[in-house]
Design a protein around this motif. Structure first.
Motif, PDB file in Angstrom:
ATOM      1  N   ARG A   1      -1.323 -37.348 -52.168  1.00  0.00           N
ATOM      2  CA  ARG A   1      -1.920 -38.167 -51.783  1.00  0.00           C
ATOM      3  C   ARG A   1      -1.586 -38.593 -50.709  1.00  0.00           C
ATOM      4  O   ARG A   1       0.077 -38.367 -50.919  1.00  0.00           O
ATOM      5  CB  ARG A   1      -2.275 -39.326 -53.025  1.00  0.00           C
ATOM      6  CG  ARG A   1      -3.278 -40.989 -51.578  1.00  0.00           C
ATOM      7  CD  ARG A   1      -3.625 -41.895 -52.521  1.00  0.00           C
ATOM      8  NE  ARG A   1      -3.032 -42.493 -53.727  1.00  0.00           N
ATOM      9  CZ  ARG A   1      -1.854 -43.940 -53.019  1.00  0.00           C
ATOM     10  NH1 ARG A   1      -2.705 -44.229 -52.325  1.00  0.00           N
ATOM     11  NH2 ARG A   1      -1.515 -43.955 -53.643  1.00  0.00           N
TER      12      ARG A   1
ATOM     13  N   ARG B   1      -0.915 -40.279 -46.961  1.00  0.00           N
ATOM     14  CA  ARG B   1      -0.559 -41.831 -46.047  1.00  0.00           C
ATOM     15  C   ARG B   1      -0.547 -40.905 -44.188  1.00  0.00           C
ATOM     16  O   ARG B   1       0.525 -40.375 -43.774  1.00  0.00           O
ATOM     17  CB  ARG B   1      -0.593 -42.678 -45.866  1.00  0.00           C
ATOM     18  CG  ARG B   1      -0.781 -43.938 -44.496  1.00  0.00           C
ATOM     19  CD  ARG B   1      -0.587 -45.379 -44.424  1.00  0.00           C
ATOM     20  NE  ARG B   1      -1.128 -45.712 -45.814  1.00  0.00           N
ATOM     21  CZ  ARG B   1       0.245 -46.247 -46.930  1.00  0.00           C
ATOM     22  NH1 ARG B   1       1.008 -46.340 -46.949  1.00  0.00           N
ATOM     23  NH2 ARG B   1      -1.004 -47.202 -47.949  1.00  0.00           N
TER      24      ARG B   1
ATOM     25  N   GLU C   1      -4.164 -45.074 -39.763  1.00  0.00           N
ATOM     26  CA  GLU C   1      -4.145 -45.026 -40.874  1.00  0.00           C
ATOM     27  C   GLU C   1      -4.675 -44.251 -41.315  1.00  0.00           C
ATOM     28  O   GLU C   1      -6.040 -45.731 -41.141  1.00  0.00           O
ATOM     29  CB  GLU C   1      -2.679 -45.874 -40.858  1.00  0.00           C
ATOM     30  CG  GLU C   1      -1.521 -46.801 -40.292  1.00  0.00           C
ATOM     31  CD  GLU C   1      -0.660 -46.979 -41.586  1.00  0.00           C
ATOM     32  OE1 GLU C   1      -0.956 -47.248 -41.981  1.00  0.00           O
ATOM     33  OE2 GLU C   1       0.733 -47.897 -41.119  1.00  0.00           O
ATOM     34  N   ARG C   2      -4.688 -43.228 -42.208  1.00  0.00           N
ATOM     35  CA  ARG C   2      -5.918 -43.445 -42.764  1.00  0.00           C
ATOM     36  C   ARG C   2      -5.420 -42.339 -44.175  1.00  0.00           C
ATOM     37  O   ARG C   2      -4.228 -41.740 -43.922  1.00  0.00           O
ATOM     38  CB  ARG C   2      -6.428 -42.412 -42.085  1.00  0.00           C
ATOM     39  CG  ARG C   2      -6.633 -40.821 -42.006  1.00  0.00           C
ATOM     40  CD  ARG C   2      -7.401 -40.306 -41.617  1.00  0.00           C
ATOM     41  NE  ARG C   2      -8.788 -40.473 -41.434  1.00  0.00           N
ATOM     42  CZ  ARG C   2      -8.787 -40.983 -39.325  1.00  0.00           C
ATOM     43  NH1 ARG C   2      -8.038 -40.419 -38.786  1.00  0.00           N
ATOM     44  NH2 ARG C   2     -10.597 -41.547 -39.401  1.00  0.00           N
ATOM     45  N   GLU C   3      -5.224 -42.501 -45.344  1.00  0.00           N
ATOM     46  CA  GLU C   3      -5.172 -41.953 -46.151  1.00  0.00           C
ATOM     47  C   GLU C   3      -5.805 -40.770 -46.341  1.00  0.00           C
ATOM     48  O   GLU C   3      -7.329 -40.586 -45.871  1.00  0.00           O
ATOM     49  CB  GLU C   3      -5.571 -42.967 -47.681  1.00  0.00           C
ATOM     50  CG  GLU C   3      -4.398 -43.966 -47.715  1.00  0.00           C
ATOM     51  CD  GLU C   3      -3.756 -45.149 -48.561  1.00  0.00           C
ATOM     52  OE1 GLU C   3      -4.604 -43.938 -49.983  1.00  0.00           O
ATOM     53  OE2 GLU C   3      -3.197 -45.781 -48.922  1.00  0.00           O
TER      54      GLU C   3
END
Length: 395
Positions: A313, A315, A210-212
């Motif tokens: 933003r 995710r 997971e990354r934003e």
């Protein structure tokens, strides 16, 4: 070959294809070889202008997340729930959702909140026999029924049957787990056009991440859906192995598939058409509307869920699965190398471009973005999203 790889792409007699059936290996190979020979690529039939305000507006963002809750959307690969008790818990369109495989093998989804005081019951992924609230110990079976209330005498008349986890419609199809949060029937049958072989049998998840990304979810999605940027964005990573602006684009229902060929596919020109296979010679990128990408690469398949967090933003929830070779065995080491190359090079470049676009929105330079004939999968995406925003059913 080198001269053709650098030749500017012309408009092609091949329009992007819309229909219920996707092309097979031989059809894809023939179309790509014709594009290589002619210096062409698939083209769409219209220019699309998308207002920049649609990437910034909180009201528009809220309406888009409502669409994600209303429609049937992929949540994770079936392989992420490989055994009874395996679960995945995360946000889906802003809603905490818990998906688990029961002892009977059935996948179920619930709103991820204890029925006593609303604490989230699980986070991330794992495997369990039951879900116990860390606040007061209320415990739920894998089917969502309430099984234990500590000091139950303090809740006279409590109907346990009425205090199970709140279910969300869930099912498995084409190797993916789908959920549908809203109770209305809109979109309940629109996944019938998915290709049966979207996910290969026997695949196993070898990595999750997971990354934003500091960018609107639609900007991130658009980066998957055209090859017009390959040479300028991926000059030293993807471009040495592939083509700039040479793609096959197919739309099926609300979804699409964009084919990105490797340069080595040119050798199929010497293979009889009936014997042509494109394994390892193309990357297929499926866009499962609205917010999921399935990229089938040489050694692995990547499922990427774009979870919108706010207008600027997103995710990225990513599952990497090893592909089986022609002998039926999956080489996890080769798949891991393949995945590392993609993520650390071209995918990292795409994420940075997405963030640069988001930063550029503040300049006020553009009132709309213009998507051209080479970006027809993006046009299909925006047209379909607009239709979903207008009413409960896609048209």
């Amino acid at each position: 070959m080198t001269d053709r790889a650098h030749r500017p792409r012309r408009r092609s007699p091949w329009a992007h294809r819309e229909g219920p059936m996707l092309m097979d290996d031989r059809q894809i190979a023939a179309r790509i070889l014709e594009h290589i020979e002619g210096g062409t690529t698939d083209t769409g039939g219209e220019i699309w202008r998308e207002p920049v305000a649609n990437y910034l507006s909180p009201d528009r963002f809220a309406a888009e997340r409502a669409v994600l809750r209303r429609l049937a959307v992929p949540f994770c690969p079936s392989a992420a729930l490989a055994e009874p008790g395996a679960y995945v818990a995360r946000l889906a369109a802003g809603t905490p959702i818990l998906v688990v495989r029961g002892q009977d093998g059935t996948v179920r989804a619930f709103r991820n909140a204890c029925r006593h005081r609303g604490v989230e019951l699980a986070s991330g992924s794992g495997c369990t026999r039951a879900f116990t609230c860390r606040y007061h110990g209320w415990t739920y079976r894998l089917d969502g029924t309430l099984s234990l209330v500590p000091h139950e005498g303090g809740f006279p008349g409590l109907d346990k049957a009425a205090h199970g986890l709140v279910p969300v419609h869930a099912w498995e199809q084409a190797g993916l787990v789908f959920i549908k949060q809203d109770d209305d029937d809109a979109g309940g049958d629109i996944m019938n056009d998915l290709p049966a072989g979207l996910m290969a049998p026997g695949q196993a998840v070898f990595a999750t991440a997971e990354r934003e990304v500091e960018a609107n979810w639609k900007i991130v999605a658009e980066g998957f859906l055209e090859g017009y940027h390959i040479r300028s964005t991926h000059r030293d990573t993807f471009y040495p192995y592939g083509f700039d602006n040479l793609n096959v684009v197919e739309c099926f229902g609300r979804n699409s598939r964009v084919t990105f060929p490797f340069r080595r596919i040119a050798k199929l020109a010497q293979v009889p058409p009936a014997e042509r296979r494109v394994d390892g010679l193309v990357t297929y990128v499926y866009h499962l509307f609205p917010n999921v990408m399935v990229a089938v690469l040489s050694q692995h398949t990547k499922v990427v869920v774009l979870e919108p967090l706010d207008p600027g933003r997103t995710r990225l929830v990513t599952y990497a699965l090893a592909n089986a070779g022609r002998d039926g065995d999956a080489n996890r080491e080769a798949a891991a190398r393949d995945a590392a190359f993609v993520d650390q090079t071209g995918a990292a470049e795409d994420r940075e471009v997405s963030q640069a676009i988001q930063r550029g929105l503040a300049s006020g330079a553009n009132r709309h973005f213009t998507y051209g004939l080479f970006e027809s999968a993006i046009v299909h995406f925006h047209r379909t999203l607009d239709a979903a925003l207008r009413g409960p059913r896609l048209s």
